[in-house]
Design an enzyme around this catalytic site. Structure first.
Site, short mmCIF file in Angstrom:
data_model
loop_
_atom_site.label_atom_id
_atom_site.label_comp_id
_atom_site.label_asym_id
_atom_site.label_seq_id
_atom_site.Cartn_x
_atom_site.Cartn_y
_atom_site.Cartn_z
N LYS A 243 7.52 4.03 11.27
CA LYS A 243 6.14 4.22 10.83
C LYS A 243 5.28 4.15 12.09
CE LYS A 243 2.24 2.31 8.38
NZ LYS A 243 1.63 1.10 7.79
N GLY B 158 -6.40 -3.43 4.92
CA GLY B 158 -6.81 -4.74 4.44
C GLY B 158 -8.18 -4.79 3.81
N ALA C 290 -2.69 2.04 3.25
CA ALA C 290 -3.82 1.21 3.68
C ALA C 290 -5.02 1.31 2.75
CB ALA C 290 -4.25 1.54 5.11
N GLY C 291 -5.66 0.16 2.55
CA GLY C 291 -6.92 0.10 1.82
C GLY C 291 -6.80 -0.14 0.33
N ASN D 120 0.36 -3.86 1.26
CA ASN D 120 0.80 -5.18 1.68
C ASN D 120 -0.19 -6.26 1.25
OD1 ASN D 120 1.91 -6.57 4.91
ND2 ASN D 120 1.75 -7.50 2.94
N THR D 121 -1.40 -6.21 1.82
CA THR D 121 -2.36 -7.30 1.65
C THR D 121 -2.71 -7.55 0.20
OG1 THR D 121 -3.29 -6.65 3.79
CG2 THR D 121 -4.56 -8.19 2.48
#
Length: 266
Positions: free
Chosen positions: A103, A164, A191-192, A213-214
């Site tokens: 990645k 995040g 992301a986001g 993830n977050t």
């Protein structure tokens, strides 16, 4: 139809990051609850652990956890800010993890963590020429996307919003345009994403997968949140395949008016 990345069949359309979890045990349980078959790992984070003398314990424990999960590792170049740094980190990842998958992240701005599109294309070309199978973290820019594909990438990973931020899909029109412009390219929202509804919306647009993830790691209950995301992605994919109804400006009665009896009151 089974999802494929670089000729490899993938069982789940949810990809998970492994950072920020309260404990290894919770990470393991969350990955299992999500049914993810691919997890991402920061090469720089693991290298930093080794340099600080933690590799003998935390590093070995982490890899034992990953082996128990029986998932595929997608190493990433998170935190890299130059082409040279990203390429060097990718080569290190190939040696460590014995995989050509990478990645690719080349970051342009510390506040937004926005990809450096110029550096990203340059690094992708170098890595593809050296046999890497690149998953590029990019924006929804169509010009950059075309150049990444020309460089040899077979997958695109546009952001939904800054990493995040939990803002979801900041520019749905541009993301829909990207999906329409590249109908045969695997597209992963990366992301986001902050809520299961964000992931479901991405899948309803026709995106092939979501990486997050977050939103799971920082939830009050990461295991239950992982399960919620798994359900949302499955629902969104099913809705896309079924055909989502287009919105209307005016009401449309579900009960037909034709044939309705009319009564006259004296």
């Amino acid at each position: 139809m089974m999802l494929e990345f670089y000729g490899q069949q993938v069982a789940s359309r949810l990809l998970m990051g492994t950072a920020l979890f309260p404990s290894p045990d919770i990470l393991q349980k969350a990955v299992r609850a999500s049914h993810a078959s691919i997890v991402t790992v920061s090469v720089r984070r693991e290298a930093a652990s080794a340099q600080s003398g933690q590799s003998s314990q935390s590093g070995q424990g982490f890899w034992e956890l990953i082996r128990q999960l029986d998932v595929r590792v997608l190493p990433n170049t998170a935190g890299c800010k130059s082409v040279k740094e990203a390429v060097t980190t990718a080569k290190m990842a190939r040696e460590l993890f014995e995989t050509n998958w990478i990645k690719l992240e080349v970051i342009a701005n510390d506040d937004t963590l926005q990809p450096d599109l110029f550096g990203l294309v340059e690094a992708a070309k170098i890595l593809c020429d050296e046999g890497f199978e690149v998953f590029p973290y990019t924006t929804e820019d169509l010009g950059a996307a075309e150049r990444l594909l020309e460089a040899g990438c077979e997958i695109l990973m546009p952001w939904g919003a800054p990493i995040g931020s939990a803002r979801g899909l900041n520019n749905p029109f541009a993301l829909e345009s990207m999906r329409a412009y590249f109908p045969d390219t695997p597209l992963i929202i990366d992301a986001g994403i902050g809520a299961p509804s964000h992931a479901a919306r991405a899948m309803e647009m026709g995106y092939d997968a979501v990486l997050l993830n977050t939103a799971i790691a920082k939830a009050g209950d990461p295991v239950h949140m992982a399960k919620a995301f798994a359900g949302a992605i499955e629902a969104g994919r099913s809705a896309f395949l079924a055909g989502v109804m287009e919105p209307r400006d005016m009401a449309s009665p579900s009960t037909p008016v034709a044939g309705t009896p009319f009564f006259k009151l004296d």
